[in-house]
Motif scaffolding. Structure first.
Motif, short mmCIF file in Angstrom:
data_model
loop_
_atom_site.label_atom_id
_atom_site.label_comp_id
_atom_site.label_asym_id
_atom_site.label_seq_id
_atom_site.Cartn_x
_atom_site.Cartn_y
_atom_site.Cartn_z
N TYR A 84 4.71 -1.14 3.58
CA TYR A 84 5.42 -0.08 4.32
C TYR A 84 6.80 -0.55 4.77
CZ TYR A 84 6.39 3.54 7.77
OH TYR A 84 6.97 4.57 8.50
N LEU A 85 6.85 -1.78 5.25
CA LEU A 85 8.13 -2.32 5.70
C LEU A 85 9.10 -2.47 4.53
CD1 LEU A 85 9.67 -3.36 8.13
CD2 LEU A 85 8.67 -5.61 7.76
N LEU A 86 8.59 -2.92 3.40
CA LEU A 86 9.44 -3.07 2.22
C LEU A 86 9.94 -1.71 1.72
CD1 LEU A 86 7.50 -5.82 0.22
CD2 LEU A 86 9.70 -6.06 1.37
N LEU A 87 9.11 -0.69 1.83
CA LEU A 87 9.53 0.66 1.45
C LEU A 87 10.69 1.12 2.33
CD1 LEU A 87 6.08 2.37 0.80
CD2 LEU A 87 7.93 2.20 -0.86
N ASN A 88 10.61 0.83 3.62
CA ASN A 88 11.68 1.23 4.54
C ASN A 88 12.97 0.46 4.27
OD1 ASN A 88 10.88 3.13 7.10
ND2 ASN A 88 9.08 2.08 6.26
N LEU A 89 12.83 -0.82 3.96
CA LEU A 89 14.01 -1.62 3.63
C LEU A 89 14.64 -1.12 2.32
CD1 LEU A 89 12.76 -5.21 4.55
CD2 LEU A 89 14.48 -3.86 5.75
N SER A 90 13.81 -0.72 1.38
CA SER A 90 14.32 -0.15 0.12
C SER A 90 15.07 1.15 0.40
CB SER A 90 13.17 0.12 -0.85
OG SER A 90 12.47 -1.07 -1.14
N LEU A 91 14.53 1.97 1.29
CA LEU A 91 15.19 3.22 1.67
C LEU A 91 16.55 2.93 2.31
CD1 LEU A 91 14.99 6.33 1.92
CD2 LEU A 91 13.96 5.97 4.18
N LYS A 149 0.67 4.69 0.71
CA LYS A 149 1.83 4.19 -0.03
C LYS A 149 2.42 5.29 -0.91
CE LYS A 149 3.12 0.99 -3.72
NZ LYS A 149 2.65 -0.07 -4.64
N PHE A 150 1.55 5.99 -1.66
CA PHE A 150 2.05 7.05 -2.54
C PHE A 150 2.68 8.19 -1.75
CE2 PHE A 150 -1.31 5.33 -5.55
CZ PHE A 150 -0.37 4.65 -6.33
N PHE A 151 2.09 8.50 -0.60
CA PHE A 151 2.65 9.54 0.26
C PHE A 151 4.05 9.15 0.73
CE2 PHE A 151 3.36 10.95 4.68
CZ PHE A 151 3.44 12.32 4.47
N ILE A 152 4.21 7.91 1.19
CA ILE A 152 5.51 7.45 1.70
C ILE A 152 6.54 7.39 0.57
CG2 ILE A 152 6.72 5.47 2.72
CD1 ILE A 152 5.10 7.15 4.69
N ILE A 153 6.14 6.95 -0.61
CA ILE A 153 7.07 6.92 -1.75
C ILE A 153 7.58 8.33 -2.04
CG2 ILE A 153 7.24 6.58 -4.25
CD1 ILE A 153 5.44 4.12 -3.91
N PHE A 154 6.67 9.31 -2.04
CA PHE A 154 7.06 10.70 -2.28
C PHE A 154 8.04 11.17 -1.21
CE2 PHE A 154 6.36 15.19 -1.17
CZ PHE A 154 6.75 15.79 -2.37
N ILE A 155 7.74 10.92 0.05
CA ILE A 155 8.61 11.36 1.16
C ILE A 155 9.97 10.68 1.07
CG2 ILE A 155 8.94 11.28 3.67
CD1 ILE A 155 6.98 13.42 2.82
N PHE A 156 9.98 9.38 0.78
CA PHE A 156 11.24 8.64 0.76
C PHE A 156 12.12 9.07 -0.43
CE2 PHE A 156 10.13 4.69 3.52
CZ PHE A 156 9.82 5.55 4.57
N ILE A 157 11.51 9.35 -1.57
CA ILE A 157 12.29 9.86 -2.71
C ILE A 157 12.91 11.21 -2.34
CG2 ILE A 157 12.08 10.85 -5.04
CD1 ILE A 157 10.18 8.58 -5.73
N LEU A 158 12.13 12.02 -1.63
CA LEU A 158 12.65 13.31 -1.16
C LEU A 158 13.82 13.10 -0.21
CD1 LEU A 158 12.15 16.38 -1.31
CD2 LEU A 158 10.66 16.15 0.68
N LEU A 159 13.70 12.13 0.69
CA LEU A 159 14.79 11.83 1.63
C LEU A 159 16.04 11.33 0.90
CD1 LEU A 159 12.83 10.11 4.55
CD2 LEU A 159 13.97 12.33 4.62
N VAL A 160 15.83 10.55 -0.14
CA VAL A 160 16.97 10.06 -0.94
C VAL A 160 17.68 11.23 -1.61
CG1 VAL A 160 17.59 8.77 -3.02
CG2 VAL A 160 16.05 7.74 -1.34
N LEU A 161 16.91 12.16 -2.17
CA LEU A 161 17.50 13.34 -2.80
C LEU A 161 18.27 14.18 -1.78
CD1 LEU A 161 14.66 14.51 -5.22
CD2 LEU A 161 17.00 13.89 -5.87
#
Length: 806
Positions: free
Chosen positions: A11-18, A81-93
């Protein structure tokens, strides 16, 4: 630490990637801005401030989504993890889309999005964006980058020392964020954070409005005696016996910065030449930062409501310059080059009984449309075409006249006929100019914009020169202003967006005057009506309900008004109080050059906040409760179709979640399935919102014709013809109806009108041949069919019809 190491490393790595991808988007934004040269920007400062804001935003995202991540992982491994990846990709868009918007408009998108329909948003974006394959592929780049960064980050071991460093950085970022306030300025904000914060702020402000405190003795708080507004214009004029014609020209994007030797001047020679011949207000302001507010503010001095007066679902009772002058035997007209349905202008114009509305549908093929070559989009017709159209209409109208002309060339995508010629003229001006107030590069990177300004100025000049030859010229008052300062050129401060010039020019003027006192669009109609009442016996209602108190004609700098400013639809955050600008809770002092600088003055802040809150409460009350003006005193009102409770329930069940275009499709389906009453109900519902939807009018007319209700069908068809005289479907439907009803003489007249308007295509001609055949005029039918067969010799239907005629 143990929880993060064992359960939340991913989760922390996902946030750093974002965070990293947000920074990459900002890097793209900064580099694009530098390459375009549209704004001066310090790379290090901009990137540092944006990094801090992104870090702060990701901290909030981290905190908000962690419970979802943790609980979903408890339900099923890796589900979180899959839920957060989906949300973060949406936030990037979302972040990238908002960045693209900001690069185009030089503004962050906020709660203004709430004030536009989906169709309006598509129309606005289409006007300035080229939608090629490359354009769409760009939206895949940053989401893909997020996935790649996260994949690579798995190799990073988050040891305890790294977590301590992260916590330390987080603490430092929070401190810096709240200590150095300029870091939080909108241009450095994370775009998604800004959008959500602005929407939340808008909702909170709405919830805090107090509309229930107005008692019966203050039922109409804007109502006041009409003679309360003094005639300040009369002393400047020589007066004639006849009522003067009024020509009000609203120039799209015309800010004061572009005239009178100011920062970006040099491209409005005609407007500059008018200044020494006019009453000229240099410190004048529009009451809205977008076009939506211009028409009701200038011609009605009307409050904003929640998202602008034109967006109020049920138009509150009111009077306007249009309605008052119409009641005094003026012929009232509005001239534009776009769809009058955009921003719901048509609803306002029809409510006020405007006699003639000239919009995109009223131009024939001799007028060239302005088209964006990169994507084929068109707003309609450019300034020169609008002025030329107005001049042709004037001849048919009875005097005196009120003519309101709204231009549109100084607007994205800045396309217009013979643009190449004006681009060359810009080069010539820049090569020969010696006293440019801005860097030459500022003009070069915005060359198409300055070409459009030069074109708009020349179009206005040609119009005025043509009008000068008309017999009514000597008895005409011209009023020229901008709707707001154009947006895609960097703004020097928060007030700049509203600073537009005001000219009052007339052959009847005794003397010109340069006026430095502050007034606004709200003040135009009250002063103009006072002038006409005091000098030309124009009868005013006993009471008016205008927000403005009239123009200030004092030549020295001052402000004696409280002036609310709606930055965008729903963005009522700015207010002029004395010589101060209140903006988002901050006070700025306005100097004589109309520049602003931040000050700390608690007394002024308190007074301005109190005055602004008072206006906001009145604004909400009078628009929500329909308490602007007593209905019984309003004369020129066009009644709309009134629905019963049962009809409203039926409409609600049929239209829930549908756009107007989708509702039209539902109406068509019902019409073709013999459910014509339902079809007409839906047509009436659409037309109550968008009365210029001609295809809906035609569908309604056809259903009436199918049921042999020919008189009602004809009324609808004539309504459609008035609104769209160059639309061939109007003639097809009319010829069908007259054929069904055996009104063949009327069919001949409608066919002659089609030929006159150059919309006599083969299908229309065939329908006329059919009418001639039913009248027994076989020779006429033969002539039409023979002319069609010369172009379509193998058309089976036409050949069969010709053989049948034999």
């Amino acid at each position: 630490m143990k929880i993060f190491r064992n359960n939340s490393r991913t989760y922390l790595l996902l946030n750093l990637s974002l965070l990293l991808v947000f920074c990459c988007i900002s890097l793209y934004e900064i580099i694009t801005t530098i390459i375009n040269g549209k704004e001066s920007i310090n790379f290090f400062t901009a990137f540092s401030f944006k990094f801090i804001n992104h870090f702060f935003t990701v901290l909030l995202i981290f905190t908000f989504f962690f419970p979802f991540y943790y609980l979903l992982n408890k339900v099923k491994k890796k589900l979180g993890k899959f839920f957060i990846i989906f949300i973060f990709i949406l936030l990037v868009l979302i972040e990238y889309s908002l960045t693209k918007y900001s690069l185009t408009t030089l503004l962050n998108l906020g709660a203004d999005l709430l004030g536009y329909s989906f169709d309006d948003i598509v129309l606005t974006v289409s006007s300035s964006e080229s939608t090629s394959l490359l354009y769409y592929l760009a939206f895949l780049l940053f989401p893909l980058l997020f996935v790649i960064v996260h994949f690579l980050s798995k190799k990073v071991m988050l040891k305890r020392k790294y977590l301590i460093v992260l916590l330390a950085i987080s603490f430092i970022v929070i401190c810096v964020k709240f200590i150095f306030l300029n870091i939080s300025e909108s241009n450095f904000q994370n775009k998604t954070y800004y959008f959500l914060e602005d929407v939340i702020k808008f909702k909170i402000n709405k919830a805090n409005l107090k509309t229930d405190k107005f008692k019966d003795d203050n039922e109409y708080p804007l109502l006041k005696p009409s003679d309360e507004t003094k005639d300040v214009l009369g002393p400047f004029f020589n007066h004639s016996k006849q009522k003067p014609n009024i020509v009000l020209i609203i120039v799209e994007g015309l800010g004061t910065e572009f005239v009178d030797g100011n920062s970006y001047s040099g491209f409005t020679p005609y407007l500059d030449s008018l200044i020494p011949k006019s009453l000229y207000w240099q410190n004048f302001v529009s009451n809205a930062g977008r076009t939506f507010g211009a028409l009701p503010s200038i011609t009605g001095s009307l409050p904003f409501g929640e998202n602008g007066f034109l967006e109020i679902p049920k138009t509150p009772a009111h009077i306007s310059l249009f309605s008052v002058l119409k009641d005094n035997n003026y012929t009232t007209s509005f001239y534009g080059g776009d769809k009058s349905s955009f921003d719901k202008k048509i609803n306002y114009l029809e409510y006020n009984g405007v006699d003639n509305v000239i919009d995109e549908k009223k131009y024939d093929s001799s007028y060239p449309k302005s088209v964006n070559e990169s994507n084929g989009f068109s707003w309609g017709y450019s300034d020169n075409e609008i002025f030329e159209k107005a001049l042709t209409v004037f001849d048919d109208l009875k005097l005196p006249r009120l003519d309101v002309i709204a231009t549109q060339t100084i607007h994205e995508p800045f396309t217009f006929p013979i643009k190449d010629i004006y681009l060359t003229k810009v080069d010539s001006i820049l090569n020969n100019a010696k006293n440019l107030k801005s860097d030459k590069n500022d003009f070069l990177v915005n060359k198409d914009i300055f070409a459009s300004i030069l074109y708009a100025d020349n179009s206005l000049k040609k119009f005025m020169e043509a009008y000068k030859k008309r017999k009514e010229y000597s008895n005409t008052v011209f009023i020229i202003t901008g709707d707001h300062r154009l947006i895609p050129i960097s703004q020097k401060d928060k007030l700049c967006r509203f600073n537009v010039p005001l000219y009052i020019f007339s052959p009847m003027l005794k003397r010109a005057s340069r006026i430095k006192s502050i007034s606004s669009h709200f003040d135009v109609t009250p002063s103009l009506l006072s002038f006409l009442s005091n000098n030309y016996n124009v009868q005013l209602p006993e009471k008016t309900a205008f927000v403005g108190k009239g123009l200030d004609t004092v030549t020295t700098f001052r402000n004696i008004k409280n002036i609310p400013l709606m930055r965008y639809k729903g963005g009522l955050n700015d207010f002029l109080y004395k010589e101060y600008l209140y903006s988002d809770g901050t006070i700025f002092e306005i100097n004589e050059d109309f520049n602003i600088y931040k000050v700390s003055n608690n007394n002024v802040l308190e007074e301005a906040t109190k005055a602004f809150n008072k206006f906001k409460n009145i604004n909400a009350y009078v628009t929500e409760k329909d308490k602007i003006y007593p209905k019984e005193f309003v004369k020129s009102v066009v009644e709309k179709y009134k629905f019963t409770e049962e009809e409203l329930k039926q409409i609600s069940s049929l239209t829930k979640g549908l756009s107007l275009n989708e509702i039209f499709n539902v109406a068509r389906e019902n019409a073709f399935n013999d459910k014509r009453e339902i079809a007409r109900l839906l047509c009436n519902y659409i037309l109550s919102t968008e009365p210029n939807y001609v295809d809906v009018i035609l569908l309604k007319a056809r259903t009436l014709g199918w049921e042999r209700k020919y008189e009602d069908a004809e009324k609808s068809l004539l309504n459609a013809l008035k609104r769209a005289p160059y639309y061939y479907d109007v003639y097809l439907a009319s010829l069908d109806m007259y054929w069904w009803s055996s009104q063949n003489e009327k069919a001949i007249k409608i066919y002659e009108k089609a030929k006159k308007n150059k919309v006599d295509n083969d299908e229309i001609a065939f329908k006329m041949a059919r009418a001639y055949e039913s009248m027994g005029k076989i020779e006429n039918a033969h002539k039409i069919i023979d002319s069609i067969l010369k172009k379509q010799p193998k058309n089976v239907d036409f050949i069969k019809f010709k053989n049948a005629l034999k």
